[in-house]
Design a protein around this motif. Structure first.
Motif, PDB file in Angstrom:
ATOM      1  N   GLN A  65      33.844  28.056  29.034  1.00 29.52           N
ATOM      2  CA  GLN A  65      33.576  29.437  29.435  1.00 29.52           C
ATOM      3  C   GLN A  65      33.415  29.523  30.952  1.00 29.52           C
ATOM      4  O   GLN A  65      33.897  30.467  31.586  1.00 29.52           O
ATOM      5  N   LYS A  66      32.772  28.518  31.548  1.00 33.37           N
ATOM      6  CA  LYS A  66      32.631  28.484  33.004  1.00 33.37           C
ATOM      7  C   LYS A  66      33.991  28.321  33.672  1.00 33.37           C
ATOM      8  O   LYS A  66      34.292  28.954  34.697  1.00 33.37           O
ATOM      9  N   GLN A  67      34.837  27.471  33.092  1.00 31.51           N
ATOM     10  CA  GLN A  67      36.184  27.286  33.628  1.00 31.51           C
ATOM     11  C   GLN A  67      36.984  28.582  33.529  1.00 31.51           C
ATOM     12  O   GLN A  67      37.715  28.956  34.450  1.00 31.51           O
ATOM     13  N   LEU A  68      36.818  29.289  32.407  1.00 29.04           N
ATOM     14  CA  LEU A  68      37.517  30.566  32.228  1.00 29.04           C
ATOM     15  C   LEU A  68      37.040  31.591  33.257  1.00 29.04           C
ATOM     16  O   LEU A  68      37.860  32.348  33.810  1.00 29.04           O
ATOM     17  N   GLU A  69      35.751  31.616  33.525  1.00 31.58           N
ATOM     18  CA  GLU A  69      35.230  32.562  34.506  1.00 31.58           C
ATOM     19  C   GLU A  69      35.811  32.301  35.894  1.00 31.58           C
ATOM     20  O   GLU A  69      36.137  33.242  36.633  1.00 31.58           O
ATOM     21  N   GLU A  70      35.965  31.023  36.247  1.00 32.82           N
ATOM     22  CA  GLU A  70      36.547  30.692  37.554  1.00 32.82           C
ATOM     23  C   GLU A  70      38.004  31.128  37.626  1.00 32.82           C
ATOM     24  O   GLU A  70      38.465  31.674  38.648  1.00 32.82           O
ATOM     25  N   VAL A  71      38.743  30.911  36.535  1.00 33.35           N
ATOM     26  CA  VAL A  71      40.150  31.328  36.498  1.00 33.35           C
ATOM     27  C   VAL A  71      40.249  32.844  36.634  1.00 33.35           C
ATOM     28  O   VAL A  71      41.065  33.366  37.412  1.00 33.35           O
ATOM     29  N   LEU A  72      39.428  33.558  35.897  1.00 34.96           N
ATOM     30  CA  LEU A  72      39.482  35.019  35.939  1.00 34.96           C
ATOM     31  C   LEU A  72      39.081  35.543  37.314  1.00 34.96           C
ATOM     32  O   LEU A  72      39.652  36.529  37.804  1.00 34.96           O
ATOM     33  N   LYS A  73      38.118  34.879  37.950  1.00 35.72           N
ATOM     34  CA  LYS A  73      37.710  35.289  39.293  1.00 35.72           C
ATOM     35  C   LYS A  73      38.848  35.128  40.291  1.00 35.72           C
ATOM     36  O   LYS A  73      39.126  36.018  41.110  1.00 35.72           O
ATOM     37  N   ASN A  74      39.548  33.978  40.218  1.00 33.89           N
ATOM     38  CA  ASN A  74      40.681  33.741  41.118  1.00 33.89           C
ATOM     39  C   ASN A  74      41.808  34.735  40.852  1.00 33.89           C
ATOM     40  O   ASN A  74      42.436  35.252  41.784  1.00 33.89           O
ATOM     41  N   MET A  75      42.056  34.999  39.585  1.00 32.52           N
ATOM     42  CA  MET A  75      43.135  35.920  39.253  1.00 32.52           C
ATOM     43  C   MET A  75      42.801  37.345  39.688  1.00 32.52           C
ATOM     44  O   MET A  75      43.694  38.105  40.092  1.00 32.52           O
ATOM     45  N   GLN A  76      41.540  37.701  39.635  1.00 33.50           N
ATOM     46  CA  GLN A  76      41.154  39.022  40.126  1.00 33.50           C
ATOM     47  C   GLN A  76      41.377  39.132  41.634  1.00 33.50           C
ATOM     48  O   GLN A  76      41.781  40.184  42.146  1.00 33.50           O
ATOM     49  N   THR A  77      41.128  38.027  42.348  1.00 31.97           N
ATOM     50  CA  THR A  77      41.408  38.018  43.789  1.00 31.97           C
ATOM     51  C   THR A  77      42.891  38.212  44.049  1.00 31.97           C
ATOM     52  O   THR A  77      43.306  38.981  44.933  1.00 31.97           O
ATOM     53  N   ILE A  78      43.724  37.501  43.270  1.00 28.98           N
ATOM     54  CA  ILE A  78      45.184  37.630  43.432  1.00 28.98           C
ATOM     55  C   ILE A  78      45.622  39.053  43.113  1.00 28.98           C
ATOM     56  O   ILE A  78      46.409  39.661  43.853  1.00 28.98           O
ATOM     57  N   GLU A  79      45.129  39.597  42.011  1.00 28.48           N
ATOM     58  CA  GLU A  79      45.531  40.940  41.599  1.00 28.48           C
ATOM     59  C   GLU A  79      45.104  41.981  42.632  1.00 28.48           C
ATOM     60  O   GLU A  79      45.831  42.949  42.898  1.00 28.48           O
ATOM     61  N   ALA A  80      43.916  41.795  43.219  1.00 25.68           N
ATOM     62  CA  ALA A  80      43.455  42.737  44.243  1.00 25.68           C
ATOM     63  C   ALA A  80      44.365  42.690  45.473  1.00 25.68           C
ATOM     64  O   ALA A  80      44.712  43.736  46.054  1.00 25.68           O
ATOM     65  N   ALA A  81      44.773  41.471  45.879  1.00 27.62           N
ATOM     66  CA  ALA A  81      45.659  41.344  47.040  1.00 27.62           C
ATOM     67  C   ALA A  81      47.026  41.962  46.753  1.00 27.62           C
ATOM     68  O   ALA A  81      47.614  42.651  47.600  1.00 27.62           O
ATOM     69  N   ILE A  82      47.551  41.721  45.553  1.00 27.74           N
ATOM     70  CA  ILE A  82      48.858  42.286  45.193  1.00 27.74           C
ATOM     71  C   ILE A  82      48.787  43.807  45.154  1.00 27.74           C
ATOM     72  O   ILE A  82      49.701  44.503  45.612  1.00 27.74           O
ATOM     73  N   ALA A  83      47.685  44.345  44.609  1.00 32.63           N
ATOM     74  CA  ALA A  83      47.530  45.802  44.549  1.00 32.63           C
ATOM     75  C   ALA A  83      47.451  46.398  45.950  1.00 32.63           C
ATOM     76  O   ALA A  83      48.051  47.445  46.237  1.00 32.63           O
ATOM     77  N   GLN A  84      46.708  45.722  46.840  1.00 27.12           N
ATOM     78  CA  GLN A  84      46.597  46.217  48.215  1.00 27.12           C
ATOM     79  C   GLN A  84      47.950  46.160  48.923  1.00 27.12           C
ATOM     80  O   GLN A  84      48.341  47.091  49.648  1.00 27.12           O
ATOM     81  N   ALA A  85      48.682  45.067  48.700  1.00 26.41           N
ATOM     82  CA  ALA A  85      50.002  44.938  49.318  1.00 26.41           C
ATOM     83  C   ALA A  85      50.960  45.999  48.791  1.00 26.41           C
ATOM     84  O   ALA A  85      51.762  46.571  49.549  1.00 26.41           O
ATOM     85  N   SER A  86      50.880  46.290  47.503  1.00 32.06           N
ATOM     86  CA  SER A  86      51.758  47.317  46.920  1.00 32.06           C
ATOM     87  C   SER A  86      51.453  48.675  47.515  1.00 32.06           C
ATOM     88  O   SER A  86      52.368  49.468  47.788  1.00 32.06           O
ATOM     89  N   ALA A  87      50.172  48.968  47.731  1.00 35.74           N
ATOM     90  CA  ALA A  87      49.802  50.251  48.322  1.00 35.74           C
ATOM     91  C   ALA A  87      50.328  50.363  49.753  1.00 35.74           C
ATOM     92  O   ALA A  87      50.837  51.417  50.163  1.00 35.74           O
ATOM     93  N   MET A  88      50.248  49.269  50.521  1.00 32.04           N
ATOM     94  CA  MET A  88      50.737  49.299  51.908  1.00 32.04           C
ATOM     95  C   MET A  88      52.258  49.379  51.943  1.00 32.04           C
ATOM     96  O   MET A  88      52.844  50.067  52.796  1.00 32.04           O
ATOM     97  N   ALA A  89      52.906  48.712  50.997  1.00 32.86           N
ATOM     98  CA  ALA A  89      54.363  48.789  50.941  1.00 32.86           C
ATOM     99  C   ALA A  89      54.809  50.196  50.578  1.00 32.86           C
ATOM    100  O   ALA A  89      55.861  50.667  51.043  1.00 32.86           O
ATOM    101  N   GLY A  90      54.023  50.861  49.747  1.00 32.34           N
ATOM    102  CA  GLY A  90      54.342  52.238  49.412  1.00 32.34           C
ATOM    103  C   GLY A  90      54.277  53.153  50.611  1.00 32.34           C
ATOM    104  O   GLY A  90      54.886  54.232  50.610  1.00 32.34           O
ATOM    105  N   GLN A  91      53.547  52.733  51.632  1.00 35.66           N
ATOM    106  CA  GLN A  91      53.468  53.499  52.879  1.00 35.66           C
ATOM    107  C   GLN A  91      54.447  52.964  53.927  1.00 35.66           C
ATOM    108  O   GLN A  91      54.290  53.264  55.126  1.00 35.66           O
ATOM    109  N   THR A  92      55.395  52.124  53.510  1.00 35.29           N
ATOM    110  CA  THR A  92      56.414  51.479  54.363  1.00 35.29           C
ATOM    111  C   THR A  92      55.784  50.551  55.398  1.00 35.29           C
ATOM    112  O   THR A  92      56.397  50.246  56.419  1.00 35.29           O
ATOM    113  N   ASN A  93      54.573  50.112  55.149  1.00 35.86           N
ATOM    114  CA  ASN A  93      53.908  49.155  56.034  1.00 35.86           C
ATOM    115  C   ASN A  93      54.175  47.758  55.465  1.00 35.86           C
ATOM    116  O   ASN A  93      53.272  47.095  54.948  1.00 35.86           O
ATOM    117  N   TYR A  94      55.440  47.319  55.558  1.00 28.13           N
ATOM    118  CA  TYR A  94      55.811  46.049  54.938  1.00 28.13           C
ATOM    119  C   TYR A  94      55.190  44.859  55.649  1.00 28.13           C
ATOM    120  O   TYR A  94      54.856  43.845  55.010  1.00 28.13           O
TER     121      TYR A  94
END
Length: 646
Positions: A532-561
């Motif tokens: 369960q601790k290992q799963l929590e670490e994986v989910l935490k890392n994946m949330q970081t990745i997903e947050a970065a991808i979401a932020q990048a998608s929002a900036m790309a939508g504004q043509t800020n590539y």
């Protein structure tokens, strides 16, 4: 003819009166609160012994204050006036609804009443005889001074009985206080008359002193001649003395008039306070549904206060409640008429109950009795009803309450059994509504189980879990649901399979798949702390990745590539194995090719120790994307190398 055609029928008038009575019974608490908030003038401070200054002014009772009068915000009644719908037995108040007969407090009190013995002992009969005697003595046409005194003497006798709860004592105290107030007013009238005589004498003295005379008191005959023999004082001295004497009498006249005004104000305040206290007691009796005491109190009120003023001293909010709920102005007479209507309605309800019990129509009988008890729980017709008759409806009431509870908790098996039992004991029981709810829930639950069975055969675990959850919420104790669960568990241990899948995916570093199927793994690994601790670490890392991808998608939508690429590039070294992150990075590298090429050229030149060229390329990258953190950090590093501190 037209006027006669528009006149409401007696049944319509009776229905309207009953609805108003029900509404006002449930709004009694609010009305009593409003009456207690009504304006009562403060008692003036005692005047000095010398009778000098006037008493401080008191605020008169009226609509200027009281409940809700001095506030601009919310009132104790909320946003609307309480209303009762007899068709649905629902009480509405301030945007909320209550079913009168379907709540725990009412059910408990009603069942207690059904099990209580009838009050037909000699003591109970003696109490009702005392109450009836008081009402007869105070009835219109009988309320002579002698009968009023006799009725007052009966009040202590009525308070000795337990059923009275010493309410007769409270009524006797109110009557006695009112009489004492009137006695105090009589004494104030006598004192005012004495002051008026003194004022007239001072007026006479002041008038003669102003004429230059020195008479200290008016002659018995009212005339004022002089007797010769004394030599008059010089004119200047005589005028001075006359002026001083006149000023003395004028000052005394002002003091006397102030004292008379204070006495008048004390009398008015005493009368208002006595009325408000008496009215509060009447409303309290009505709120407690002690309608016999309401009639006694209103008749005593008219006998004590003979000025004809029966208006209730309440604030604007309470006045609105009274008028909108009863359709009449707030007066003592209104409470009297509504108490009489409530008494009549209770008697009619008891007669209807007895007839319906004989006909074995227990559903209607229990409703009529519940209505009568709700309105007039302390009426003699309710208290003397035989327990054997009441217990004929007790079984029906208990099973009805059980049916409501069973449907609330969605135990439809028990609910169906109770419906069949109620149909046997009461021929007028309407089973259409409960059976419709039961059958509908059963059919929908069966549809969800069929979908869950198909999903299990196809291996579609998400659909299987969703359909089982929906079926459980509809009918938790469904026997078919238990069988379905056994069938699923017989095909394999879902939890153990999830644990094995997690270990395989973690060994392959396929964290993306773990994240996508996280719901199943969270439930399966609850009993394995390390995993369960290992799963929590994986989910935490994946949330970081997903947050970065979401932020990048929002900036790309504004043509800020360039900014989008830099956002992904910051975390790319930490998670090189994530396919989604790598794909996003590659796409953004193409879209921000000029910036990426310039920035990487600057980084390569920096590694080759070509400081000047590297700085130029960093500045060029910053020109392309001014907010670039990579370019800014590179410029800072090179500037420090070129211009070291110190």
């Amino acid at each position: 003819m037209k006027a006669n055609a528009q006149r409401p029928t007696p049944n319509a008038q009776r229905s309207t009166a009953r609805r108003r009575c029900w509404t006002f019974v449930f709004a009694g608490c609010a009305l009593s609160a409003g009456l207690l908030c009504a304006q009562v003038p403060d008692a003036p401070s005692a005047a000095p012994a010398g009778g000098g200054g006037a008493a401080p002014a008191a605020q008169p009772a009226g609509n200027g204050g009281g409940a809700g009068g001095g506030k601009k915000g919310g009132s104790f009644l909320g946003k609307d006036v309480p209303s009762f719908d007899p068709g649905t037995e629902t009480m509405s108040w301030d945007g909320k609804n209550w079913n009168v007969s379907n709540n725990r407090i009412f059910q408990a009190r009603f069942e207690k009443y059904l099990n209580a013995p009838e009050e037909t002992t000699a003591e109970d009969k003696q109490y009702q005889l005392v109450i009836s005697t008081i009402l007869n003595l105070l009835a219109p046409g009988n309320a002579s001074s002698q009968n009023i005194d006799t009725a007052f003497r009966y009040l202590p006798q009525g308070s000795r009985f337990d059923i009275d709860a010493r309410l007769c004592d409270a009524l006797a105290d109110a009557v006695y206080s009112a009489w004492k107030s009137q006695g105090a007013q009589n004494r104030l009238v006598t004192a005012t008359a004495s002051l008026d005589q003194e004022r007239n004498q001072d007026y006479w003295n002041a008038t003669h002193a102003g004429a230059g005379e020195t008479v200290k008191s008016p002659p018995p005959s009212g005339g004022g001649g002089k007797k010769g023999g004394n030599q008059p004082a010089p004119p200047s001295q005589q005028n001075f003395e006359a002026t001083m004497v006149q000023a003395k009498f004028t000052k005394r006249i002002a003091e006397v008039e102030a004292q008379m005004k204070a006495n008048q104000l004390k009398g008015e305040i005493s009368s208002i306070q006595a009325k408000v206290e008496f009215q509060a007691l009447i409303v309290q009796f009505f709120m407690q549904r002690r309608f016999q005491h309401v009639l006694m109190a209103t008749r005593f009120y008219r006998a004590v206060f003979t000025d004809g003023d029966t208006k209730l001293n309440v604030g604007k909010d309470t006045k609105d409640l009274f008028e909108k709920s009863s359709g009449m102005p707030p007066t003592v007479g209104t409470l009297d008429s509504m108490a009489n209507e409530a008494i009549r309605d209770v008697r009619e309800g008891v007669k209807a109950f007895e007839f319906l019990v004989v006909k074995n129509e227990l559903e209607s009988a229990s409703k009529r009795l519940a209505e009568a008890v709700t309105i007039g729980e302390y009426m003699p017709e309710i208290r003397t009803l035989a327990r054997d008759k009441k217990r004929q409806t007790l079984e029906f009431v208990q099973k009805t309450n059980q049916l409501i509870s069973a449907i609330d908790v969605k135990d439809f098996t028990l609910a169906e059994t109770l419906v069949k039992a109620l149909e046997k004991i009461a021929k007028d029981f309407d089973s259409s509504k409960p059976m419709a709810a039961i059958e509908t829930s059963k059919q929908v639950a069966a549809m969800h189980l069929a979908k869950a069975r198909n999903a299990a055969l196809k291996g579609d675990n998400p659909t299987l879990e969703a359909e089982l959850t929906a079926a459980t919420e509809l009918w938790p104790r469904n026997p078919a649901l238990a069988e379905m669960s056994k069938m699923i568990f017989s095909q394999g241990d879902v939890q153990q399979k999830a644990v094995i899948d997690f270990e395989q995916l973690a060994g392959q570093k396929n964290y993306r798949q773990i994240f996508d199927d996280r719901v199943r793994f969270i439930a399966a690994l609850a009993l394995y702390p390390e995993k369960q601790k290992q799963l929590e670490e994986v989910l935490k890392n994946m949330q970081t990745i997903e947050a970065a991808i979401a932020q990048a998608s929002a900036m790309a939508g504004q043509t800020n590539y360039a900014g989008a690429w830099e956002t992904v590039e910051k975390i790319a070294p930490q998670f090189p194995d994530d396919t989604k992150l790598s794909q996003t990075r590659a796409n953004l590298t193409t879209q921000a090719a000029d910036f990426v090429r310039t920035l990487r050229g600057a980084q390569d030149l920096e590694k080759k120790e070509q400081v000047g060229s590297s700085l130029a390329w960093y500045l060029k990258a910053q020109k392309i994307y001014p907010q670039s953190e990579f370019a800014g950090e590179g410029i800072d590093r090179l500037v420090k190398r070129i211009l070291p501190q110190g």
